[in-house]
Design an enzyme around this catalytic site. Sequence first.
Site, PDB file in Angstrom:
ATOM      1  N   ASP A 151      52.421  18.215 -40.840  1.00  0.00           N
ATOM      2  CA  ASP A 151      53.341  18.214 -41.971  1.00  0.00           C
ATOM      3  C   ASP A 151      52.599  17.619 -43.167  1.00  0.00           C
ATOM      4  O   ASP A 151      51.856  16.654 -43.030  1.00  0.00           O
ATOM      5  CB  ASP A 151      54.575  17.378 -41.619  1.00  0.00           C
ATOM      6  N   ASP A 162      61.205  21.520 -35.113  1.00  0.00           N
ATOM      7  CA  ASP A 162      60.764  20.161 -34.792  1.00  0.00           C
ATOM      8  C   ASP A 162      61.860  19.208 -35.197  1.00  0.00           C
ATOM      9  O   ASP A 162      62.673  19.518 -36.070  1.00  0.00           O
ATOM     10  CB  ASP A 162      59.474  19.798 -35.537  1.00  0.00           C
TER      11      ASP A 162
END
Length: 382
Positions: free
Chosen positions: A98, A277
């Site tokens: 990320d 996620d």
Amino acid sequence: MRLMAALQFQLQHNDQHSNARAGKIITDHGEIDTPIFMPVGTAGSVKAVTQQQLVNDVKAQIILGNTYHLYLRPGLKVLEAAGGLHQFMNWNKPILTDSGGYQVFSLSGTRKLTEEGTIFQSHIDGSKHLFSPEIVIDIQRVIGGDIIMAFDECPPGGSEYNYAKTSMELTHRWLGRCFNRFNTTDNRYGYTQNLFPIVQGGVHHELRKISCVYVSSMDATGNAIGGLSVGEPTEKMYEICELCCNNLPVIRPRYLMGVGTPWNILECIALGVDMFDCVMPTRNGRNAMLFTSSGVINIDNKKWEKDFSPLDEGIDCEISNYYNKAYLRHLTKSKEILGLQIASIHNLAFYLDIVTKARKHIIDGDFVQWKNEMSVKWQQRL
């Protein structure tokens, strides 16, 4: 390990009664069956779970790392010397990193947003740092994720139109810079990295459509939907998720960032999402909440004190089948570290079991019926 091939997505089966689909993502570090849930390993570690347990008990096929946290600690020099995050943590399956955009969003009290990027203060020592699209790509190159995320601004849920529009336009300008940097820098460590852009636009249909068009124009190997599950109503999240899935390329995997509960995941699979996620399974597990095939359990409650039945025999996980509820309650009440570990492994295994079974039901043709039954069942408080 296959070397230096861009991510591929094979669409294998479409559900006849929803937009759910089963597919396969192929990376240099291995294949990923979709739909898939990705355990969150923010700082190079899925909290309370070893890499061996991720493979053997959770059956994880891909995990996440976070640019913000890994950049601050252990730092790029250590990661580069190790040969990247895969080597550093001894994980030979795919990793997604990320960009840190969400962490910057959550640090709104200690960051300054500019056209260049974001100046923020470290939560560790208060030092100031700049994240720009170029810097974030460079950092992720060094970390070495198979999938790296574009740097974006994540507006709060329910942001009014003008704010969401300004934020989206900034995200789009940053996205162009991310791809410029990505396309003029090399892969690290002998395998291919793949850049996913992120759709933004708040809860506004017009903005989301514009963002989907711009993101699609990048012709990336996959696309992400960001800015959901950040405070907006659940039904609005589903509405925007469906709109984005309907306006993103069919031939690319779709990643819904940061969502959510087991029933959220089932609904979003039905809308056409391939990748998920969320920190919920591990965070809730560490706080005594278990997701099970029969419903939600607060293992701290006295009702489990003499319940010697397994945590959950309905999923394919030795840990969940082996340990009993009374014992886990005892560990939780005693604040034993083993209790955190068992609960985290169980919840993660439950999430991976969800997507594995969803995939099977999509292929078998009865996904919607199964989804509707499970959504009700799993939300029960036991």
